[in-house]
Design a protein around this motif. Sequence first.
Motif, PDB file in Angstrom:
ATOM      1  N   ALA A 193      -5.440  -6.999   2.655  1.00  0.00           N
ATOM      2  CA  ALA A 193      -4.007  -6.809   2.431  1.00  0.00           C
ATOM      3  C   ALA A 193      -3.620  -7.246   1.025  1.00  0.00           C
ATOM      4  N   VAL A 194      -4.258  -8.306   0.524  1.00  0.00           N
ATOM      5  CA  VAL A 194      -4.018  -8.743  -0.857  1.00  0.00           C
ATOM      6  C   VAL A 194      -4.404  -7.623  -1.819  1.00  0.00           C
ATOM      7  N   ASP A 195      -5.584  -7.045  -1.605  1.00  0.00           N
ATOM      8  CA  ASP A 195      -6.038  -5.952  -2.462  1.00  0.00           C
ATOM      9  C   ASP A 195      -5.065  -4.770  -2.404  1.00  0.00           C
ATOM     10  N   GLN A 196      -4.600  -4.449  -1.198  1.00  0.00           N
ATOM     11  CA  GLN A 196      -3.683  -3.330  -1.029  1.00  0.00           C
ATOM     12  C   GLN A 196      -2.356  -3.589  -1.733  1.00  0.00           C
ATOM     13  N   ALA A 197      -1.855  -4.823  -1.642  1.00  0.00           N
ATOM     14  CA  ALA A 197      -0.582  -5.162  -2.276  1.00  0.00           C
ATOM     15  C   ALA A 197      -0.648  -4.954  -3.779  1.00  0.00           C
TER      16      ALA A 197
END
Length: 209
Positions: free
Chosen positions: A194-198
């Motif tokens: 999710a961090v990468d996606q954000a």
Amino acid sequence: MKKILVLTCMALGMMSCEKDPDLGQLDTNMVVYTDYDSKTDFGKFQTYFLPDSILEAGSHHATYWKDENAQKIIAAVEAEMNSRGYRRITDPAQKADADLGVQLSYIAQQVNVTTGWWGGWWDYGFWGPWWGGWYYPYTVNYSYDTNSLVMEMVDLSDGGKEGDEKAQLPVVWYAHSSGYQYYSGYNIQLMTEAVDQAFEQSPYIQSNN
């Protein structure tokens, strides 16, 4: 103001994307929402301070999450920021010299928040004794479910002047990721993804230096 919401599409009878998916059925991805201050020039920033812990917020009090799993999430944020050309300041004594402050919070229990950060958790004095508060250049009005990871970026570059109680911290970037909480424990892989996606949704976060 640009708002980007990535929703997981579930094939349940009908092939369609729900505006508000059932988070209990999101077993492969988290829902990631990002927002930012369109007037902010992210290219001018060079350094950032990222605490070595994640605030774990409940309905009535907060604790700080510092174990190996927390460090994996923090490392994912650091890797993204460094890849965008920013340099992390790790010494807490020098955090006032950073251009940006990045704070991470994990929602352990359902919490309602209306327009602004919840009082008493990330104390504004954390970033410097001269700051009198913080604000969003956009409206924040959310109810956070369990297993929500919140990332916020504040602009420290202008620097509040000592003794100026009216100085406020502008929150220039915000990311909220929610998903199913497995066996009342953390799913670190989903949160790091999710961090990468954000950050993938936020190409404007890029230093010119």
